[in-house]
Design a protein around this motif. Structure first.
Motif, short mmCIF file in Angstrom:
data_model
loop_
_atom_site.label_atom_id
_atom_site.label_comp_id
_atom_site.label_asym_id
_atom_site.label_seq_id
_atom_site.Cartn_x
_atom_site.Cartn_y
_atom_site.Cartn_z
N LEU A 7 0.75 -1.35 0.17
CA LEU A 7 -0.05 -0.13 -0.10
C LEU A 7 0.78 1.25 0.04
O LEU A 7 0.45 2.07 -0.60
CB LEU A 7 -0.75 0.12 1.28
N PRO A 9 3.31 4.02 -0.95
CA PRO A 9 3.97 4.33 -2.30
C PRO A 9 5.46 4.33 -1.77
O PRO A 9 5.96 4.79 -0.64
CB PRO A 9 3.51 5.36 -2.66
N LEU A 321 0.54 9.37 5.11
CA LEU A 321 0.62 8.27 4.46
C LEU A 321 0.69 6.92 5.37
O LEU A 321 0.29 5.99 5.28
CB LEU A 321 1.38 8.09 3.20
N ARG A 324 -2.22 6.43 7.90
CA ARG A 324 -3.12 5.91 7.21
C ARG A 324 -2.92 4.32 7.57
O ARG A 324 -4.01 3.51 7.28
CB ARG A 324 -3.34 5.96 5.81
N SER A 342 5.36 11.50 1.26
CA SER A 342 4.23 11.95 0.40
C SER A 342 4.15 13.27 -0.31
O SER A 342 2.89 13.47 -0.76
CB SER A 342 3.23 12.34 1.69
N ARG B 29 -5.49 -5.73 -9.84
CA ARG B 29 -4.49 -5.17 -8.80
C ARG B 29 -3.10 -4.87 -9.94
O ARG B 29 -2.76 -5.57 -10.77
CB ARG B 29 -4.31 -6.09 -7.99
N LYS B 40 8.63 5.64 -7.61
CA LYS B 40 8.28 6.91 -7.01
C LYS B 40 7.78 8.07 -8.11
O LYS B 40 6.84 8.81 -7.85
CB LYS B 40 9.53 7.56 -6.31
N LEU B 43 4.62 8.23 -9.76
CA LEU B 43 3.43 8.86 -8.93
C LEU B 43 3.22 10.33 -9.23
O LEU B 43 1.98 10.72 -9.34
CB LEU B 43 3.95 8.78 -7.59
N ILE B 52 -4.22 4.85 -4.07
CA ILE B 52 -3.33 3.97 -2.99
C ILE B 52 -4.54 3.03 -2.97
O ILE B 52 -5.82 3.01 -2.91
CB ILE B 52 -3.31 4.92 -1.74
N GLY B 53 -3.91 1.66 -2.48
CA GLY B 53 -5.03 0.52 -2.63
C GLY B 53 -5.05 -0.27 -3.92
O GLY B 53 -5.69 -1.05 -3.69
N VAL B 55 -2.57 0.13 -6.45
CA VAL B 55 -1.02 -0.04 -7.01
C VAL B 55 0.06 -0.67 -5.60
O VAL B 55 -0.10 -0.15 -4.68
CB VAL B 55 -0.59 1.11 -7.48
N TYR B 57 4.07 -2.03 -5.00
CA TYR B 57 5.46 -1.70 -5.60
C TYR B 57 6.27 -2.72 -5.31
O TYR B 57 6.43 -3.29 -3.98
CB TYR B 57 5.74 -0.41 -4.99
#
Lengths: 367, 385
Positions: A7, A9, A321, A324, A342, B29, B40, B43, B52-53, B55, B57
């Motif tokens: 989740l 990144p 982030l 969360r 973030s 997914r 990064k 993004l 979010i949720g 993808v 990595y």
């Protein structure tokens, strides 16, 4: 699983650490890179839109990977040097160069000979986080640029690792000004706004203040090479504020972020707010010397869930982030924006981590 | 002296990016495999927190890449996702390092499908290709082409049906061409209507694919080649005569002939009014966030409007610039604006930061043409023309 983030990144990579330093100097950096691995930083993590572009790429093609990328690298550096008249140059690698191993040192030497300015090579993978890039860049520049001192300046310091990525752009001006106000002369801010002259004269300082873990390699080098002592402590300048209450029983606080600045917040929470049970966790490099027994280094996202379950904090101070991902059971989640975590995904507004601003921010956020 | 007017189309939407396209496959997914720098910076093109949720990595170092260990690691990561998120299919993104090593994507897709029992498709993005001479596409599939790879069989249904293919954004039902479809009893499908992979696969049964964006054409061609699905374009935004031709082609496929005169006459009058207002102006087209600004320029130039300059950027979705048209109009200059986003350049100065809209309502056909005219007229209003 190591390297797998379900989740969360990925964080800002090492190449951006280098870019963020060079953009605030009078040097240039050239990445041996096909496209924008090192320079995407400007559009994504960079918080100061007034800076000029000082980081370039060689734009090599697939054929260059076979016959060598060096020629394009030097060509790009020559063009940038002609336009910007830099004081020094840095040649850097990215993820693709890791597979073809361009001799960046040879390129730096050739460039230095032809332009008569210092040049050095920084080998980055694009796979480490920003703190590694910051550390390697500062260390390489330090080794290349710092001159043996002709004199020692009384009451003078270098601030190492004060970067926009960790502290925001306002801090780059405010913190040196606070030192000056307290009677200290700041010779050079490594990682922040600086230039060739200041970096070269760094060994004239009496002491190094290391504001982030990324500054430790350079501080160690300067101690060994020039005998300059260093102190790892983020300067919060909050000593004048008195203790408010004893909150020993108010539960556990976990701060997740860059270690030295998180330690700075911990000190303020203990001294000014009376909390005692505080842990610092970090996804980035941690210095064993500055770590308390309960502090933790987090390797990957899945480890975080286990740590939360075992530690059961009452208050969490971390980037949004990360907040969360924290369990609902944590009573208070305080947002501490961190560019490398973030910046791309959330609006960025960093509270000052120093002076009255820090006290005010904590006073507003804490229960 | 002529007054300078800057015109743009403001309702173009956020465009396509792999970060948003791959997760838009229903029930899927996405796994982004590569070094931290690629994952990064990708993004930067994402639709903020939407991804979010959706993808995950997988960061792989150079040794894992060079030794091929990343393949086992990817399989383990897919397995973990199967346990936690139960996806119906996997879309996987791989970067330059894999391209350099000539990774066999089909073999990996097959291995994942065999071991996990769900469809898996890999997209490669290799920035090195943009420096090749001649240039090669950076991606091995276009966005829409990749999405529709998950449709693998033609399941013909009874009722006449069309698939609208162009973007992942839900088309507006209050649309001129949708009204005509309803009138003739033709059912309309779009990927955004599908809640699962199974529903998405039913799109393979449509009578016709309608491509409403030029960059969706490879998807149409691929579906025609693989499954024999016919396709027709509906993509000319600025030329209402061409839009009418495209309408006629679409409806004649179903044996219908709608009366379009009632739509064409107001368009003609409206365009004449716009051209008249621009008579004493010198137009700069700000195409930095536009689809095909050259097409708008051509339409205006054909009517005698003086277009001086077209600004484009890395975010201009000019998928297929019409080569040679500038020779007819040598007075028009195309100016590339240095972006703060995407490709780094050997240009100096301060990059511009462009605010890409995050949401928009997908329109098409005459409704879209009229919305664009509203937009252009409002801009003329703002400058007092």
């Amino acid at each position: 699983m190591k390297g797998f983030a379900r989740l969360l990144p990925p964080f800002t990579p090492d190449v951006c650490g280098l870019s963020s330093i060079i953009e605030r100097t009078d040097g240039i950096a050239v990445f041996d890179d096909p496209h924008s691995c090192g320079t995407c930083h400007f559009g994504i993590e960079e918080t100061n839109r007034d800076l000029d572009v000082r980081v370039f790429v060689s734009h090599f093609s697939d054929i260059d990977l076979v016959f060598g990328t060096g020629e394009k690298l030097i060509k790009a550096a020559d063009a940038a040097a002609e336009a910007l008249n830099p004081a020094f140059a840095v040649f850097a690698s990215g993820p693709i160069t890791q597979l073809c191993w361009t001799d960046l040192e040879a390129a730096a030497e050739a460039f230095s000979r032809s332009h008569g300015i210092p040049a050095c090579a920084v080998y980055l993978t694009g796979n480490d986080y920003y703190d590694i890039g910051l550390g390697q860049t500062m260390l390489t520049l330090g080794k290349q640029l710092i001159q043996a001192p002709q004199r020692k300046l009384p009451d003078s310091v270098n601030i190492i690792g004060l970067t926009s990525l960790d502290f925001g752009d306002r801090a780059l001006e405010d913190i040196p000004a606070m030192f000056e106000k307290n009677g200290k002369q700041v010779v050079c801010v490594w990682g922040g706004l600086t230039d060739f002259k200041r970096m070269s004269a760094s060994a004239e300082a009496e002491k190094n203040i290391v504001a982030a873990v990324s500054g430790i390699p350079l501080a160690k080098y300067m101690k060994k090479r020039f005998g300059i002592p260093y102190e790892t402590a983020f300067p919060t300048f909050t000593n004048s504020v008195s203790v408010q209450a004893d909150r020993t029983g108010d539960g556990k606080i976990v701060i997740i972020g860059e270690q030295i600045s998180s330690n700075g917040i911990r000190t303020v929470l203990r001294r000014q707010f009376g909390y005692s049970n505080i842990e610092v966790w970090s996804f980035f490099q941690m210095s064993a010397k500055d770590q308390e027994p309960q502090d933790r280094h987090i390797e990957w996202e899945d480890q975080l869930a286990g740590l939360f379950a075992a530690s059961r904090p009452d208050i969490l101070i971390a980037d949004e982030l990360i907040n969360r991902l924290a369990p609902e059971s944590i009573a208070r989640k305080i947002r501490l924006p961190h560019v490398p975590v973030s910046k791309t995904l959330l609006p960025y507004s960093k509270p000052p981590l120093y002076g009255e601003g820090l006290i005010q921010w904590l006073a507003d956020a804490l229960p | 002296m002529r007054k300078e007017v800057v015109l743009t189309i403001r309702n173009e939407g956020p465009g396509e990016s792999v970060y948003n396209t791959l997760p838009s496959v229903p029930g899927s997914r996405t796994i982004f495999v590569g070094p931290a720098v690629c994952t990064k910076h990708g993004l930067g093109t994402a639709n903020e927190l939407d991804i979010i949720g959706k993808v995950s990595y997988l960061l792989c170092g150079p040794n894992e890449m060079a030794s091929g260990q990343f393949e086992d690691k990817l399989l383990r990561a897919c397995g973990e996702l199967m346990k936690t998120d139960h996806p119906e299919c996997l879309s996987i993104l791989m970067m330059c390092q894999n391209a350099v090593m000539m990774t066999n994507y089909q073999a990996i897709e097959r291995r994942i499908e065999e071991e996990l029992g769900i469809p898996a498709k890999i997209m490669e993005v290799c920035r090195i290709y943009s420096n090749c001479d001649p240039k090669r596409p950076v991606m091995n599939y276009t966005h829409q082409e990749f999405i529709y790879r998950f449709i693998e069989e033609r399941r013909l249904g009874g009722a006449p049906t069309v698939n609208m293919i162009g973007t992942r954004f839900r088309p507006d039902d209050h649309n001129d061409i949708f009204d005509l479809f309803r009138q003739y009893g033709i059912q309309v499908n779009h990927m955004s209507y599908c809640g699962s992979l199974e529903e998405f696969k039913r799109l393979g049964g449509a009578s016709l694919n309608i491509l409403y964006r030029r960059n969706a054409e490879p998807a149409g061609i691929s579906l025609q080649k693989r499954l024999g699905m016919p396709w027709l374009p509906l993509r000319d935004y600025f030329n209402f005569e061409k839009i009418a031709q495209e309408y006629r082609a679409v409806f004649s496929f179903f044996g219908k002939a709608p009366d379009l005169q009632s739509r064409l006459d107001p368009c003609r009058a409206r365009k004449e009014r716009l051209v008249k207002r621009l008579g004493c102006a010198e137009v700069v087209i700000d195409g930095r966030l536009m689809q095909n600004p050259r097409e708008l320029a051509i339409e205006l130039l054909k009517c005698g409007v003086r277009v001086r300059n077209i600004q484009i950027s890395e975010l201009t979705w000019d998928e297929e610039p019409e080569q040679g048209w500038l020779k007819q109009y040598p007075e028009v200059k195309v100016e590339k604006i240095l972006p703060a986003f995407g490709k780094a350049q050997m240009k100096l100065g301060k990059p511009q930061v462009l605010k890409v809209p995050k949401r928009f309502i997908q329109q098409m056909g005459f409704t879209r043409w009229n919305m664009e005219m509203d937009d252009l007229e409002a801009q003329l209003e703002e400058v007092g023309l």
